[in-house]
Design an enzyme around this catalytic site. Structure first.
Site, PDB file in Angstrom:
ATOM      1  N   LYS A  29       0.820  -1.186   0.000  1.00 55.34           N
ATOM      2  CA  LYS A  29       0.000   0.000   0.000  1.00 55.34           C
ATOM      3  C   LYS A  29       0.864   1.250   0.000  1.00 55.34           C
ATOM      4  O   LYS A  29       0.391   2.357  -0.245  1.00 55.34           O
ATOM      5  CB  LYS A  29      -0.868  -0.007   1.274  1.00 55.34           C
ATOM      6  N   GLY A  30       2.146   1.057   0.284  1.00 60.71           N
ATOM      7  CA  GLY A  30       3.019   2.217   0.501  1.00 60.71           C
ATOM      8  C   GLY A  30       3.049   3.216  -0.641  1.00 60.71           C
ATOM      9  O   GLY A  30       3.177   4.416  -0.412  1.00 60.71           O
ATOM     10  N   GLU A  53       7.491   2.532  -6.884  1.00 60.81           N
ATOM     11  CA  GLU A  53       7.772   2.022  -5.545  1.00 60.81           C
ATOM     12  C   GLU A  53       7.887   3.183  -4.566  1.00 60.81           C
ATOM     13  O   GLU A  53       8.344   4.273  -4.929  1.00 60.81           O
ATOM     14  CB  GLU A  53       9.100   1.255  -5.554  1.00 60.81           C
ATOM     15  N   ASP A  54       7.472   2.932  -3.344  1.00 60.03           N
ATOM     16  CA  ASP A  54       7.553   3.982  -2.336  1.00 60.03           C
ATOM     17  C   ASP A  54       8.980   4.171  -1.818  1.00 60.03           C
ATOM     18  O   ASP A  54       9.536   5.255  -1.873  1.00 60.03           O
ATOM     19  CB  ASP A  54       6.597   3.670  -1.174  1.00 60.03           C
ATOM     20  N   ASP A  89      14.827  -0.026   0.567  1.00 64.57           N
ATOM     21  CA  ASP A  89      15.712  -0.147   1.729  1.00 64.57           C
ATOM     22  C   ASP A  89      16.818  -1.136   1.356  1.00 64.57           C
ATOM     23  O   ASP A  89      17.816  -0.765   0.753  1.00 64.57           O
ATOM     24  CB  ASP A  89      14.862  -0.621   2.922  1.00 64.57           C
ATOM     25  N   LYS A  91      17.012   4.585   0.556  1.00 62.98           N
ATOM     26  CA  LYS A  91      17.808   4.781   1.775  1.00 62.98           C
ATOM     27  C   LYS A  91      19.279   4.626   1.445  1.00 62.98           C
ATOM     28  O   LYS A  91      19.694   3.619   0.861  1.00 62.98           O
ATOM     29  CB  LYS A  91      17.402   3.759   2.841  1.00 62.98           C
ATOM     30  N   PHE A 128      14.037   4.688   9.798  1.00 60.43           N
ATOM     31  CA  PHE A 128      12.691   4.244   9.442  1.00 60.43           C
ATOM     32  C   PHE A 128      11.821   5.476   9.326  1.00 60.43           C
ATOM     33  O   PHE A 128      11.827   6.336  10.195  1.00 60.43           O
ATOM     34  CB  PHE A 128      12.146   3.250  10.478  1.00 60.43           C
ATOM     35  N   VAL A 129      11.093   5.582   8.221  1.00 66.14           N
ATOM     36  CA  VAL A 129      10.304   6.788   7.979  1.00 66.14           C
ATOM     37  C   VAL A 129       8.839   6.437   7.747  1.00 66.14           C
ATOM     38  O   VAL A 129       8.519   5.307   7.366  1.00 66.14           O
ATOM     39  CB  VAL A 129      10.846   7.577   6.755  1.00 66.14           C
ATOM     40  N   ASP A 159       3.954   3.536   6.244  1.00 66.77           N
ATOM     41  CA  ASP A 159       3.276   3.300   7.512  1.00 66.77           C
ATOM     42  C   ASP A 159       4.172   2.594   8.512  1.00 66.77           C
ATOM     43  O   ASP A 159       5.234   2.083   8.169  1.00 66.77           O
ATOM     44  CB  ASP A 159       2.073   2.384   7.278  1.00 66.77           C
ATOM     45  N   ARG A 196       0.143   6.795   7.291  1.00 65.79           N
ATOM     46  CA  ARG A 196       0.222   6.890   5.826  1.00 65.79           C
ATOM     47  C   ARG A 196      -0.259   8.256   5.333  1.00 65.79           C
ATOM     48  O   ARG A 196       0.148   8.723   4.289  1.00 65.79           O
ATOM     49  CB  ARG A 196      -0.661   5.816   5.179  1.00 65.79           C
TER      50      ARG A 196
HETATM   51  P1  IMP Z   1      13.408  -3.533   1.004  1.00 67.14           P
HETATM   52  O1  IMP Z   1      13.081  -4.878   0.476  1.00 67.14           O
HETATM   53  O2  IMP Z   1      14.326  -3.617   2.144  1.00 67.14           O
HETATM   54  O3  IMP Z   1      13.923  -2.618  -0.039  1.00 67.14           O
HETATM   55  O4  IMP Z   1      12.071  -2.941   1.589  1.00 67.14           O
HETATM   56  C1  IMP Z   1      11.130  -2.346   0.821  1.00 67.14           C
HETATM   57  C2  IMP Z   1       9.799  -2.329   1.461  1.00 67.14           C
HETATM   58  O5  IMP Z   1       9.899  -2.284   2.885  1.00 67.14           O
HETATM   59  C3  IMP Z   1       9.095  -1.048   1.059  1.00 67.14           C
HETATM   60  O6  IMP Z   1       8.279  -1.274  -0.095  1.00 67.14           O
HETATM   61  C4  IMP Z   1       8.300  -0.690   2.268  1.00 67.14           C
HETATM   62  O7  IMP Z   1       7.039  -1.310   2.223  1.00 67.14           O
HETATM   63  C5  IMP Z   1       9.080  -1.270   3.410  1.00 67.14           C
HETATM   64  N1  IMP Z   1       9.953  -0.257   4.042  1.00 67.14           N
HETATM   65  C6  IMP Z   1      11.307  -0.203   3.997  1.00 67.14           C
HETATM   66  N2  IMP Z   1      11.765   0.838   4.689  1.00 67.14           N
HETATM   67  C7  IMP Z   1      10.669   1.490   5.182  1.00 67.14           C
HETATM   68  C8  IMP Z   1      10.497   2.679   5.982  1.00 67.14           C
HETATM   69  O8  IMP Z   1      11.437   3.358   6.370  1.00 67.14           O
HETATM   70  N3  IMP Z   1       9.223   3.014   6.264  1.00 67.14           N
HETATM   71  C9  IMP Z   1       8.139   2.302   5.852  1.00 67.14           C
HETATM   72  N4  IMP Z   1       8.265   1.189   5.095  1.00 67.14           N
HETATM   73  C10 IMP Z   1       9.519   0.784   4.771  1.00 67.14           C
END
Ligand code: IMP
Length: 503
Positions: free
Chosen positions: A368-369, A424-425, A428, A456, A477-478, A484, A490
């Site tokens: 949902k991000g 994508e939101d 990370d 990030k 973490f944001v 969310d 959100r």
């Molecule tokens: P990744 O696989 O580590 O890149 O994580 C990506 C997913 O984790 C994103 O699509 C978000 O849903 C969630 N996510 C990662 N970091 C954050 C954050 O700081 N705040 C909220 N959601 C996050």
């Protein structure tokens, strides 16, 4: 004496001028074959292609004289009649895959879509061979049906000529593939030079041995020559490709490969002209025209440049903005303000508008991000985009993903042949996106790019290819603007640090 002097002066001036012209021509000639830049390479390749065509024309000229002598005027005329049909139809039997090669191969290499690249390299040749064989069979049927109305002497040469078409299909694609790797000789000489030489050698041999050198023999030898050089080209091309393409899985986007190229359109379409006028009038920020060039307004002038390519991430400056009272205990200072978000989304939208001007993308939002980013971005794109969503859930702790992803809601749209832009939101570790990319690529879109709002800094555990990035942010973490923690925050207008995470 005066008259002699006045005659000599113009002659010596003429000589000096000719000498200067000659020197200029030599310098231009040198420049054509020297230099290290891209444009000098292109000039050299164009020069090589030109020389091959000149040599081919010279061979064709002598071949006509020799063949007419060996065959006699009537039989030679029959042969030329049959072969003209081959050349006319042969130019079309590759279904345009030869020119598609020069469009898709560089694109797949640039975007590192190696499965699609491998798929194209083999699939396009099978496709062309198959389609050309069907056309050849149809040609043979047409000869059969029309034979009562034809000169009986032309019928056998025409039947034999049909057998040449499958090789024309193969040659057309192989030539395109070779040229897209800048192997101009391999692309052109088999058909333009070697085929003619093999034909001449075999016909000369037949003549010397006193065999029949009529139109049927010439057409059969023509087909043999075409088969032998096309198979030779196939072997050499495959050997060279092994050196530049690593083995691996293959993906096929047949619909996209067969779609006519708007980049080849000439003159520019009226739609492109209208878009450029929009840019000139300030109704659009930028647009892309045929050939991938971008037209933008720069100050009060129109600037033409290459495609916008990669959008550079922008570093945010810490800014102070109010946190709503219901979030005071957990929500920290903004990392990206609402104003900065709004401005950057417009910039991303303009870049996407310019890059996809010829074919609107399918935006794939990751729920949902990305929901808020997606809705703002979609409205900042000045194209008839399609929108679809998928929902994924990553296993892991509340604030950390593990990279193991479950598809909670799949896409409704068929991706085959579409230009897909994943929205994508936040990235990370990059594991979620890495998984999604592979998952979506398997559905054979024509192209697959990513637009990520936030990345990030220094956290990625896998290499990522992000075409559009909103902001790089410090590793914390944001929440907010769609992001969310346990489904909360959100609806914050800015992106804020989440204090309770303890990061
Ligand atoms: P990744 O696989 O580590 O890149 O994580 C990506 C997913 O984790 C994103 O699509 C978000 O849903 C969630 N996510 C990662 N970091 C954050 C954050 O700081 N705040 C909220 N959601 C996050």
């Amino acid at each position: 004496m005066a008259s002699i002097g006045s005659e000599q002066a113009p002659r010596s001036r003429w000589l000096t001028l000719r000498q200067a012209e000659l020197n200029g021509a030599i310098a231009r000639g040198r420049a054509l074959f020297a230099g290290g830049g891209d444009s000098s390479l292109m000039r050299r390749l164009a020069g090589a292609a030109f020389i091959i065509r000149v040599v081919s024309a010279a061979i064709a000229f002598f071949a006509q004289i020799l063949l007419a002598r060996w065959m006699g005027g009537y039989e030679f005329g029959l042969y030329i009649y049959a072969w003209t049909w081959v050349l006319l139809i042969g130019g079309m039997v590759d279904l345009g895959l030869g020119s598609a090669a020069q469009r898709f191969i560089p694109e797949y290499i640039e975007h590192r879509q190696f499965a699609l690249l491998r798929g194209f390299l083999s699939g396009s040749r099978w496709l062309a061979l198959g389609s050309a064989s069907i056309i050849a069979a149809a040609g043979a049927v047409a000869v059969k049906l029309l034979s009562p109305y034809m000169d009986p002497k032309t019928i056998v040469p025409l039947y034999v000529s049909c057998a040449a078409l499958p090789m024309f299909g193969l040659w057309g694609v192989q030539s395109g593939i070779a040229r897209s790797y800048n192997w101009v000789n391999l692309g052109l000489t088999p058909n333009y030079v070697q085929r003619q030489l093999v034909l001449l050698a075999l016909m000369g041999l037949a003549f010397a041995l006193g065999l029949r050198t009529d139109a049927v023999t010439a057409t059969i030898i023509g087909v043999i020559a075409l088969f032998s050089v096309s198979i030779g080209q196939l072997v050499v091309l495959n050997r060279r490709l092994v050196g530049v393409v690593a083995p691996g899985p293959k993906a096929y986007a047949v619909r996209g490969w067969l779609a006519p190229s708007t980049a080849d359109a000439h003159p520019p379409s009226s739609a492109a002209v209208a878009r450029v006028l929009d840019v000139a009038a300030g109704r659009r920020v930028a647009t892309q025209v045929e050939g991938g060039r971008t037209v933008r307004r720069s100050a009060s002038r129109l600037a033409v440049g290459e495609g916008s390519g990669r959008v550079r991430p922008v570093k945010t400056e810490r800014a102070v903005s109010s946190v709503p009272s219901w979030g005071l205990t957990e929500v920290g200072e903004p990392v990206v303000t609402a104003e900065a978000l709004a401005e950057r989304v417009l910039e991303l939208g303009a870049a996407i508008t310019a890059d996809y001007a010829d074919e609107a993308p399918l935006l794939v939002g990751v729920l949902k991000g990305a929901m808020i980013f997606m809705s703002d971005l979609a409205r900042a794109i000045d194209l008839p985009v399609d929108v679809d969503f998928m929902a994924v859930s990553s296993y892991g702790s509340a604030t950390r993903t593990s990279g193991v992803v479950r598809i909670v809601k799949d896409l409704d749209a068929d991706l085959a042949g579409r230009h897909v832009l994943v929205v994508e939101d936040i990235i990370d570790s990059g594991l979620t996106l890495n998984y999604l990319r592979r998952y979506l690529a398997a559905r054979q879109p024509a192209s697959l790019e990513v637009c990520a709002l936030l990345v990030k800094e220094g956290e990625q555990r896998v290499p990522l290819d992000l075409r559009y990035v909103g902001f790089t942010i410090p590793s914390a973490f944001v929440v907010g603007y769609g992001l969310d923690v346990d489904e909360r925050y959100r609806n914050l207008r800015a992106v804020h640090v989440y204090k309770a995470s303890g990061v």
